[in-house]
Scaffold this motif. Structure first.
Motif, mmCIF file in Angstrom:
data_model
loop_
_atom_site.group_PDB
_atom_site.id
_atom_site.type_symbol
_atom_site.label_atom_id
_atom_site.label_comp_id
_atom_site.label_asym_id
_atom_site.label_seq_id
_atom_site.Cartn_x
_atom_site.Cartn_y
_atom_site.Cartn_z
ATOM 1 N N VAL C 33 31.861 17.067 29.709
ATOM 2 C CA VAL C 33 30.668 17.282 30.544
ATOM 3 C C VAL C 33 31.052 17.216 32.024
ATOM 4 O O VAL C 33 30.712 18.100 32.821
ATOM 5 C CB VAL C 33 29.583 16.236 30.203
ATOM 6 C CG1 VAL C 33 28.453 16.297 31.225
ATOM 7 C CG2 VAL C 33 29.060 16.479 28.800
ATOM 8 N N ILE C 34 31.787 16.158 32.389
ATOM 9 C CA ILE C 34 32.187 16.009 33.795
ATOM 10 C C ILE C 34 33.029 17.199 34.241
ATOM 11 O O ILE C 34 32.827 17.756 35.321
ATOM 12 C CB ILE C 34 32.977 14.693 33.987
ATOM 13 C CG1 ILE C 34 32.065 13.505 33.680
ATOM 14 C CG2 ILE C 34 33.520 14.599 35.412
ATOM 15 C CD1 ILE C 34 32.779 12.174 33.709
ATOM 16 N N ILE C 37 30.909 20.190 34.873
ATOM 17 C CA ILE C 37 30.178 20.054 36.143
ATOM 18 C C ILE C 37 31.087 20.380 37.328
ATOM 19 O O ILE C 37 30.732 21.157 38.219
ATOM 20 C CB ILE C 37 29.611 18.618 36.278
ATOM 21 C CG1 ILE C 37 28.507 18.407 35.228
ATOM 22 C CG2 ILE C 37 29.064 18.371 37.688
ATOM 23 C CD1 ILE C 37 28.006 16.980 35.158
ATOM 24 N N LEU C 40 31.735 24.095 37.469
ATOM 25 C CA LEU C 40 30.595 24.859 37.993
ATOM 26 C C LEU C 40 30.480 24.678 39.506
ATOM 27 O O LEU C 40 30.265 25.645 40.238
ATOM 28 C CB LEU C 40 29.296 24.403 37.309
ATOM 29 C CG LEU C 40 29.148 24.865 35.864
ATOM 30 C CD1 LEU C 40 27.873 24.311 35.255
ATOM 31 C CD2 LEU C 40 29.144 26.399 35.807
ATOM 32 N N LEU C 41 30.634 23.438 39.962
ATOM 33 C CA LEU C 41 30.570 23.182 41.403
ATOM 34 C C LEU C 41 31.617 24.009 42.134
ATOM 35 O O LEU C 41 31.352 24.612 43.172
ATOM 36 C CB LEU C 41 30.793 21.694 41.683
ATOM 37 C CG LEU C 41 29.602 20.768 41.425
ATOM 38 C CD1 LEU C 41 30.003 19.323 41.680
ATOM 39 C CD2 LEU C 41 28.428 21.160 42.321
#
Lengths: 283, 275, 297
Positions: C33-34, C37, C40-41
């Protein structure tokens, strides 16, 4: 009272595809001095039921039974440490791969003496004397010298003899042999089976032989249980099983033996039996 | 008529290089073995582990060269130690292995496994290859829907069928079967043995059947060769070998094979009760 | 084959089975998950950053983070010594870190697999020579070797990536070689040979696909190691050069302000830490899912 009694044993495994029932309501009894053969093809749950009875399955297995008794003791109610005082001492087990069953890092002498120390608490000299005696019993030549050998220095047949010696070291009341000769050559198989039968008769042990080989069953067993997909299909004494098998599955299994081939082709099970028919024909 | 396979005095030595503590030594895995097989016949090679039967299988399949001796396939001399193998020769002999779980590439679909020999050896079009593979699948008792599946979705017996299909894709003359049913359950063993018999009838295939199981050999073989420590101690027709074994090792082997008939059980129980 | 086909449960597809084992490892899921993220960032950096990473605002030098005394909400994580927004620089920095990881892993996997395949397949003298060279590379402390290589090639992001790839190489060579050696004697390889397959076909089409599982796991670990090494080189002034918003370089620039402005060092450091931990956790889960020996039940 029978020596070892199982009633309605169920073993389930948690797998990626959901729970899998490996043993489905199997019951059996073994008397002292009796040879019981459990025969079945792969996936019949024949090994799993014995491992479950001995508490040797991994944590993913769920074991339930109405009765799991050895010599009047309820094995299910025992704590793991109490169970260990019985398993390995009064119930011993030997496995299919003799070389893999021995620890390659230690001499065979060390491994047999360790068992004698843990279960019987013998001192060093007594351990060694007993180890030599046991090696002699299972027909290993030069036992005193062989004690200092490592498993890789011995043949498969010799390793299986060592395993049998270890299993017998505490004079067990019940010996469970899980495919004891499958990994061995025919001539060695003959020797090991003869040895097992001789020791069983001499010690009056109960003996459970798990096998897929009908020949081994015919050569050893008093009584036979036929399993298929975790269920017991038939139970009979050895002669009536071979002479007049009652279940359709056993009949099919025996007719598939190349020994019994009459025509050009062997009759096969799948051709005329579905699972439902097999279970319906069970006795 | 020339024999499909003829071996004259084949030997195979392995050199084990010495190290600091051990002297170099030579192991004679196969010591001068001669035999021949005719078209449509089955020669069974029987022996226990370490007798050299698998080494012999690798020589016959032209995976390893023989150290000395001649091997003729369809009357043509083969020596892979000296000259590289022509594709025609390569296609004449194929092999089926013992372990159904190691014999198929786990990362390839059944269709890819079956068509690979055609891609390598022929100029067939993709559609033709597919058709031929499909036909072969049906021939070995599998279905078209199995074409796109991976090996791990199959049982041991089905995998062995795929292995047989793969071996037949190149229309070989000779099939080396290295313990093809030893790892299978009894009921599946019967199916695969029947399949082999059917295929032999249909394609006039010649089999070299390697086994340690005498009951299977008695059922399938025309000729039998018994090997013991690299030597062929007994070689003859099935009837000769089974009814009148000459060598003491053959007799030991027969005596050791467990018998599953009612008479022997009765005899054993009688002995037990007497004791 | 009715006997074999009727099963109580149908076997799950490869992907479903993979997810079953992967998702059992909670840490791995968190790591995934991290990582997603961060990914995507990095991809959406121009859209999500409040400021440009390189524009200097002379009015707000060394502004503390928003939640600390004297902070402003427009500069959520504060500003650095020349008034650039740290949050924006970190988000752009993720691009560099992930890019470095990707390039390094690609380079070292491709070259490592090739060399390992040759060593494991041909054995003999070729194998000995290759493995001794790899032993020599392994004998150097990895960062030191990378430093030396960068010193020879000249500082810069591209050279740093090449140097780190070379340092990572022996792990992939050894892993591939071991896998190839155990695969190449298997029956299916011999069967291919008997069917007439040539050396190249056997190496690349038959053997290699069966050696990939341990390589994938190693690749994820190498990915995080590469990010760490690149940051270290940046910190030592041998990697990305200022004003590139690379995390290691940011740390190096902030060194002199450690005493008065804790945020300029803390946040780039945390960014490196979180990314590396996330990827390592993920690698752990991959190992659980891909290595049959570790499969429970």
């Amino acid at each position: 009272m029978s020596l070892f009694e199982i009633e309605n044993l169920v073993v389930e495994f948690q797998t990626a595809a959901g729970p899998f029932r490996a043993v489905d309501g199997v019951s059996m009894k073994v008397n002292a001095g009796e040879v019981l053969a459990i025969v079945g093809e792969s996936g019949s749950g024949k090994s799993v039921s014995m491992l479950a009875a001995m508490g040797l399955l991994p944590w993913t297995a769920k074991v339930t039974a109405d009765k799991l008794q050895f010599n009047g003791i309820d094995l299910l109610g025992l704590s793991p440490s109490d169970r260990r005082t019985i398993v390995g001492k009064d119930i011993a087990m030997i496995f299919q791969e003799p070389i893999a069953s021995l620890n390659p890092c230690f001499t065979v002498g060390f491994q047999i003496e360790e068992v004698l120390r843990i279960h019987l608490g013998l001192d060093r000299a007594a351990r060694r004397a007993r180890a030599i005696e046991l090696f002699d019993l299972v027909g290993i030549p030069n036992p005193a010298e062989r004690l200092s050998h490592f498993p890789h220095q011995m043949s498969g047949g010799q390793c299986q003899r060592v395993m049998i010696a270890i299993a017998l070291s505490c004079n067990p009341k019940l010996l469970i042999a899980d495919e004891p000769t499958t990994a061995l050559d025919v001539t060695i198989q003959k020797q090991i089976l003869d040895l097992l039968m001789r020791l069983q008769a001499e010690h009056g042990m109960g003996l459970i032989i798990i096998t897929h080989n009908m020949g081994v069953v015919a050569e050893t067993a008093d009584r036979v249980i036929v399993q298929y997909k975790g269920r017991k299909i038939e139970e009979a004494d050895v002669l009536s099983l071979f002479e007049a098998p009652k279940s359709t599955y056993t009949r099919a299994l025996l007719s598939a033996l190349p020994d019994n081939a009459t025509g050009d082709r062997l009759p096969t099970i799948a051709e005329f039996l579905s699972d439902d028919q097999i279970f319906a024909g069970a006795v | 008529m020339t024999h499909v396979l003829e071996a004259k005095n084949l030997t195979r030595d392995y050199h084990i290089p010495g190290s600091l503590f051990k002297k170099a030594k030579t192991v004679h895995a196969v010591k001068g073995v001669s035999f021949s097989v005719d078209q449509g016949k089955t020669l069974a090679i029987v022996g226990e582990s370490g007798c050299g039967k698998s080494t012999l299988a690798r020589i016959v399949t032209m995976i390893d060269p023989a150290t000395s001796g001649d091997m003729l396939i369809d009357g043509q001399k083969v020596d892979i130690a000296r000259e590289s193998l022509t594709p025609e020769m390569r296609q004449k002999v194929q092999i089926v292995f013992q372990n159904p779980y190691g014999t198929l590439n786990p990362r390839k679909k059944i269709g890819e496994i079956l068509t690979e020999p055609l891609i390598i050896n022929t100029n067939m079009k993709a559609d033709d290859r597919r058709d031929k593979a499909m036909a072969m699948l049906k021939k070995v008792g599998l279905e078209e829907k199995h074409y796109g599946r991976y090996p791990h979705m199959f049982s041991g017996g089905q995998r062995q069928r795929v292995a047989i299909a793969r071996a037949l894709m190149l229309n070989p003359r000779l099939l080396v079967l290295d313990e093809p049913v030893s790892a299978l359950d009894l009921s599946v063993q019967a199916q695969v043995l029947n399949l082999l018999a059917d295929l032999q009838d249909e394609f006039q295939l010649t089999y070299v059947f390697i086994s340690h199981d005498l009951s299977v050999v008695r059922y399938i073989a025309d000729d039998v060769m018994v090997m013991y420590y690299g030597e062929a101690v007994e070689y003859g027709s099935r009837e000769e070998v089974f009814s009148d074994p000459k060598h003491s090792y053959t007799r030991t082997l027969f005596a050791a094979t467990p018998r599953a008939d009612v008479e022997s059980i009765k005899a054993r129980l009688a002995r037990k009760n007497a004791a | 084959m009715a006997v074999a086909e009727i099963k109580t449960t149908t076997p799950p597809t490869g992907l479903a089975e993979f997810w079953f084992y992967f998702s059992r490892n909670k840490g791995a899921v968190i790591g995934l998950v991290i990582f997603v993220i961060i990914l995507l960032l990095a991809i959406l950096a121009p859209l999500v950053t409040p400021h440009s990473p390189s524009i200097q605002n002379r009015d707000v030098l060394l502004l503390p983070p928003a939640l600390a005394a004297g902070g402003q909400w427009t500069y959520f994580l504060g500003t650095d010594a020349v008034g650039r927004d740290i949050l924006s620089r970190l988000i752009y920095g993720a691009r560099f870190s992930l890019f470095i990881g990707l390039v390094v892993v690609t380079l070292s996997v491709i070259s490592g697999v090739l060399v390992g395949l040759v060593a494991g397949y041909f054995r003999g003298r070729t194998d000995t020579i290759i493995m001794r060279v790899m032993d020599i590379i392994l004998a150097f402390p990895s960062l030191l070797l990378a430093l030396v290589l960068v010193a020879v090639l000249g500082p810069g992001l591209v050279n740093a990536m090449i140097a780190i790839s070379l340092v990572n190489l022996p792990h992939f060579v050894r892993l591939t070689r071991a896998a190839v050696m155990s695969e190449r004697t298997k029956d299916y390889v011999i069967a291919s040979r008997v069917a007439g397959a040539g050396t190249l076909r056997l190496m690349f089409l038959t053997i290699l696909p069966n050696c990939l599982a341990p390589l994938i796991v190693q690749a994820t670990l190498a990915f995080s190691a590469a990010i760490l090494d690149a940051a270290a080189l940046g910190f030592l002034g041998m990697g990305a050069q200022p004003p590139t918003p690379e995390w290691g370089t940011m740390l190096a620039e902030a060194r002199e302000f450690i005493q008065r402005a804790w945020w300029v060092v803390t946040f780039p450091g945390l960014a490196i830490l979180i990314t590396v931990i996330a990827i390592n956790l993920m690698g752990d889960g991959l190992r659980d899912a891909l290595d049959p020996k570790l499969k429970r039940s």
